[in-house]
Write a protein that holds these residues in place. Structure first.
Motif, PDB file in Angstrom:
ATOM      1  N   SER A  14      52.178 -35.034 -24.948  1.00  0.00           N
ATOM      2  CA  SER A  14      51.804 -36.435 -25.149  1.00  0.00           C
ATOM      3  C   SER A  14      50.777 -36.857 -24.119  1.00  0.00           C
ATOM      4  CB  SER A  14      53.011 -37.357 -25.001  1.00  0.00           C
ATOM      5  OG  SER A  14      54.038 -36.934 -25.815  1.00  0.00           O
ATOM      6  N   GLU A  17      47.280 -35.952 -24.682  1.00  0.00           N
ATOM      7  CA  GLU A  17      46.588 -36.753 -25.683  1.00  0.00           C
ATOM      8  C   GLU A  17      45.790 -37.878 -25.033  1.00  0.00           C
ATOM      9  OE1 GLU A  17      46.762 -37.024 -29.380  1.00  0.00           O
ATOM     10  OE2 GLU A  17      47.105 -34.874 -29.111  1.00  0.00           O
ATOM     11  N   HIS A  18      46.211 -38.284 -23.842  1.00  0.00           N
ATOM     12  CA  HIS A  18      45.540 -39.402 -23.171  1.00  0.00           C
ATOM     13  C   HIS A  18      45.132 -38.981 -21.772  1.00  0.00           C
ATOM     14  CE1 HIS A  18      47.221 -41.868 -26.351  1.00  0.00           C
ATOM     15  NE2 HIS A  18      48.366 -41.272 -26.104  1.00  0.00           N
ATOM     16  N   ALA A  20      42.337 -39.115 -19.953  1.00  0.00           N
ATOM     17  CA  ALA A  20      41.572 -40.029 -19.095  1.00  0.00           C
ATOM     18  C   ALA A  20      42.493 -41.080 -18.502  1.00  0.00           C
ATOM     19  CB  ALA A  20      40.461 -40.687 -19.891  1.00  0.00           C
ATOM     20  N   SER A  21      43.312 -41.688 -19.357  1.00  0.00           N
ATOM     21  CA  SER A  21      44.154 -42.762 -18.846  1.00  0.00           C
ATOM     22  C   SER A  21      45.218 -42.193 -17.920  1.00  0.00           C
ATOM     23  CB  SER A  21      44.778 -43.538 -19.997  1.00  0.00           C
ATOM     24  OG  SER A  21      46.031 -43.043 -20.312  1.00  0.00           O
ATOM     25  N   LEU A  24      43.531 -41.907 -14.519  1.00  0.00           N
ATOM     26  CA  LEU A  24      43.285 -43.233 -13.939  1.00  0.00           C
ATOM     27  C   LEU A  24      44.580 -43.857 -13.444  1.00  0.00           C
ATOM     28  CD1 LEU A  24      40.529 -44.691 -16.194  1.00  0.00           C
ATOM     29  CD2 LEU A  24      40.578 -44.722 -13.710  1.00  0.00           C
ATOM     30  N   THR A  25      45.637 -43.723 -14.250  1.00  0.00           N
ATOM     31  CA  THR A  25      46.927 -44.275 -13.829  1.00  0.00           C
ATOM     32  C   THR A  25      47.393 -43.590 -12.552  1.00  0.00           C
ATOM     33  OG1 THR A  25      47.422 -44.513 -16.153  1.00  0.00           O
ATOM     34  CG2 THR A  25      49.227 -44.865 -14.634  1.00  0.00           C
ATOM     35  N   ALA A  28      45.564 -44.923  -9.688  1.00  0.00           N
ATOM     36  CA  ALA A  28      46.044 -46.255  -9.330  1.00  0.00           C
ATOM     37  C   ALA A  28      47.340 -46.160  -8.538  1.00  0.00           C
ATOM     38  CB  ALA A  28      46.261 -47.085 -10.583  1.00  0.00           C
TER      39      ALA A  28
END
Lengths: 258, 265, 267
Positions: A14, A17-18, A20-21, A24-25, A28
């Motif tokens: 999962s 699938e994301h 980039a985010s 970034l998370t 952060a």
């Protein structure tokens, strides 16, 4: 265990699938703890020591707490986010499956973004190991590992308490963050510096000092009793009452369904 | 066999009037109302039967399904499903039932459907042979070949519902609870779902309890209907008998509407 | 104007319904304030000469910060608005005969005010009962009280204007959550949430004090305890006015640009 690995695989998929985010998370996450670290460093630029503890010694305590907190967040995130699991009906689904409920809740969420914080804790620890005056022995290294896992168990237990209380009320449970986030906050410094009352609270009620302060006394040579190195085991003992509360909560949920 | 006797269940709901004054007042004091979700309901469903469970929104349909699947414990009454009490022998019980909630998904959102299925296989500890047989059969009947490798979030509602149904049947349950399985589906998907349920019941003698607001579902699937309103069973009988009571009504929807009016629900 | 006020009122009413959340918030604020003060007390006892503020001024800072958290923090944001933007439902909002910027800024004000209204008094009362220099004391002079009030209003507006910038930036960035959280962490440091700005090393501190983030909570909280006074206070307040104007202007321009792009694309 095999089943948990399967769950992990799904989570990794999962996540991919994301991508980039995800990164970034993670960045952060690290940023929030880096600011905390910068805060400590600024204070030490000014004051150099606090109650006799040097910068390195303080960082050792903080890195242990950060390490165990992030581990707990990563693997016990299912409890931390239990309110939403309950409200979106996912817990109904869990009860519909012929498997242990705690196991399934743990498996609902694995927060890989915490890897960044783990890395940061690890780097801080390396820094301490190479620059501090502590003479390291295999025994002391083992104590650090025990501190980390004992702490992870303790924080997971706190998350479990939070989840168990979600069965009774969904609102207002943020106050439990006092113990988790608050523990992490005070854990930035050796927990004995805040005075007797605070130390007593974190020894007997939420035994965070058992994970951080007492073993730290031994590691830094302030106290020579090796037994202090075993204090972190309290973290695992802490899980017992937490588990009992959870069981009680499940029973309540099944009888009211609210 | 599903046996339900005198089952009751109630909930507490908070109330508040509009306006700033009321809002401030409710900071200190809140009123609660007890809602009787189920009021001594009883019915019996023999093995292999398909039953439509109908009633207006909030009548207690979902509470019943939750009790039957062991998620909720009733305050009073007896439930026995294949000799087990759902909420007491939860793990053994849920191995034998499949549940589809039309409004919720049990598929993992970001991974291909087939991965969700494989995980369910491990969760239910389905033997390899049985799993492969079931998967093959379900894939063929529900036309899943094309979509098995797609992540669930990219499926259309109809495709997703077909996958949800397959997911609930991978462990060959003897009983299937369907909570609004056709909600929001287009005509083609609805027909496909109905067709599949009929075949399943015929071939495997699976007991099916179906809640829906779509009367065509009932007509296509259920010979028997149970009508619930305000927590009570108002009617339990065969669909054809019911139709005879309303010889003048043209559609099932009208018939049900006049039934609701008759019972004032 | 009336319509924006009633929007604010509605959000306020909705906000004060969350009494359990408020109760939890109050407890958290007690604990958090207490912890902060415990930490700084250790350093204060360690070395008073290097302590850059009066202990009493620091305690005032901490307790005001806890009580008025909802007014000054950059991260009090509404998920509804983010969802509206990412799912493209902004188009519906544009159908209304209102200015979008005003609508969102008043919503945000309503949410913040409701949270602060429920939390500030219990925090202040308990903090006032604590022994000096660890509790909350009245401002040293009526003058600093008046300046604090002015500066607090400006700080509140600065925070709201900044959160508008965050909303608007959602139109331009991808992976909103990650970027937003990253920025907010930096803002926490620069605004004096992690440690009060006087504790930053010299050189860095002077620069940080000029940034807009220092205009949110740093200025009012330090004016209250007299840590900033006289001409410095006037300067801080002028800076607040400047940043408020700048951020509102930037927010409006960026929003207009983003919206015109949406209209061209047809949603």
């Amino acid at each position: 265990m095999k089943l948990y690995l399967k769950y992990l695989k799904i989570h990794v998929q999962s996540m991919m699938e994301h991508k980039a985010s995800f990164f970034l998370t993670m960045a952060a996450q690290v940023m929030t703890t880096i600011t905390a670290f910068l805060g400590i460093s600024c204070l030490f630029l000014r004051f150099h020591s606090v109650q006799g503890f040097s910068y390195q010694e303080v960082l050792l305590g903080y890195s242990v707490i950060l390490f165990s907190f992030s581990l707990a967040e990563m693997f016990a995130r299912g409890f931390d986010a239990f309110g939403s699991i309950l409200s979106n009906g996912q817990f109904d689904r869990i009860l519909l499956r012929p498997r242990n409920d705690i196991f399934q809740v743990l498996a609902t969420k694995v927060e890989f973004t915490r890897i960044g914080k783990l890395l940061q804790a690890f780097v801080m620890m390396l820094y301490v190991i190479f620059t501090s005056d502590i003479s390291w022995t295999p025994c002391k290294a083992a104590i650090v590992v025990l501190m980390i896992f004992g702490g992870a168990a303790l924080f997971s237990g706190l998350f479990l308490v939070y989840a168990a209380l979600c069965f009774f009320t969904t609102q207002g449970l943020e106050f439990l963050n006092i113990f988790t986030d608050g523990g992490r906050e005070l854990g930035k410094y050796p927990m004995g510096i805040y005075g007797k009352a605070v130390l007593r609270f974190f020894t007997f009620l939420v035994p965070l000092a058992m994970i951080q302060y007492y073993p730290l006394l031994y590691l830094t040579g302030r106290d020579s009793r090796t037994i202090l190195g075993l204090c972190p085991l309290t973290g695992f003992v802490f899980l017992i009452p937490c588990h009992a509360l959870w069981k009680f909560g499940v029973r309540h949920f099944v009888s009211t369904g609210s | 066999m599903i046996q339900v006797e005198n089952v009751s269940k109630s909930f507490r709901v908070a109330k508040r009037n509009a306006g700033l004054k009321e809002a401030v007042k409710s900071l200190w004091y809140r009123k609660y109302e007890v809602v009787q979700a189920l009021d001594r309901i009883s019915f019996l469903i023999p093995e292999g039967e398909m039953v439509g469970y109908i009633g207006p929104n909030g009548a207690g349909k979902s509470s019943t399904i939750k009790i039957l699947s062991g998620i909720l414990t009733p305050e009073e009454g007896l439930v026995s499903i294949n000799g087990r009490i759902p909420w007491k022998q939860r793990k053994e019980h849920v191995r034998e039932i499949g549940v589809v909630f039309g409004q919720r998904t049990q598929l993992w959102w970001d991974v291909p459907v087939i991965d969700s299925f494989c995980l369910l296989k491990d969760i239910y500890a389905v033997p390899n042979i049985e799993f492969n047989n079931n998967l093959e059969e379900l894939t063929a009947l529900l036309h899943l070949e094309e979509i098995l490798r797609t992540p669930a979030r990219q499926l259309s509602l109809g495709q997703r519902m077909r996958c949800e149904i397959a997911a609930s049947l991978l462990h060959s349950p003897k009983i299937l609870f369907l909570d609004e399985p056709t909600i929001g589906l287009d005509a083609v998907s609805k027909l496909a779902v109905r067709d599949f349920i009929l075949k399943l019941n015929e071939a495997k003698k699976t007991t099916v309890l179906l809640t829906t607001h779509d009367m065509q579902d009932i007509e296509a699937l259920a010979k028997r209907i149970i009508l619930i309103g305000k927590g009570r069973i108002l009617l339990d009988g065969s669909l054809s008998e019911l139709k005879e009571q309303f010889p003048n009504r043209e559609s099932l929807d009208e018939m049900i509407a006049s039934l609701y009016r008759r019972y004032q629900i | 104007m009336q319509k924006y006020i009633s929007l604010l009122r509605m959000k306020f009413i909705a906000g004060i319904q969350y009494r359990a959340a408020a109760f939890a918030g109050i407890l958290t604020q007690y604990a958090w304030g207490g912890m902060e003060i415990l930490i700084y007390r250790c350093f204060y006892l360690e070395n008073q000469t290097d302590f850059p503020m009066q202990m009493q001024a620091l305690s005032n800072y901490v307790w005001l910060q806890q009580g008025l958290l909802a007014l000054f923090m950059a991260w009090i944001l509404e998920n509804d608005i983010f969802e509206m933007i990412t799912h493209g439902n902004v188009a519906y909002e544009l159908c209304r005969p209102c200015d979008l910027y005003n609508m969102w800024i008043f919503r945000n004000m309503g949410v913040r005010l409701s949270r602060a209204a429920l939390r500030c008094l219990p925090v202040f009362v308990v903090a006032a009962l604590l022994p000096a220099p660890y509790g909350l004391k009245l401002p040293p002079t009526p003058g600093s009280a008046g300046l604090f009030l002015l500066s607090a209003i400006l700080g509140f507006l600065n925070a709201v204007a900044f959160s508008m910038l965050i909303y608007v930036s959602t139109f331009y960035t991808f992976s909103i959550q990650g970027t937003r959280a990253f920025c907010l962490a930096v803002v926490d440091l620069l605004s004096g949430k992690v440690i009060p700005i006087p504790f930053l090393p010299d050189g860095i501190r002077q620069i940080v004090e000029l940034l807009p983030f220092a205009s949110m909570q740093n200025a009012p909280l330090r004016i209250y305890g007299g840590d900033i006074a006289g001409p410095q206070a006037a300067q801080a307040i002028l800076l607040q006015c400047f940043w408020l104007a700048a951020m509102i202007l930037a927010g409006r321009i960026l929003l207009r640009k983003a919206l015109s792009r949406i209209v061209v694309q047809g949603g």
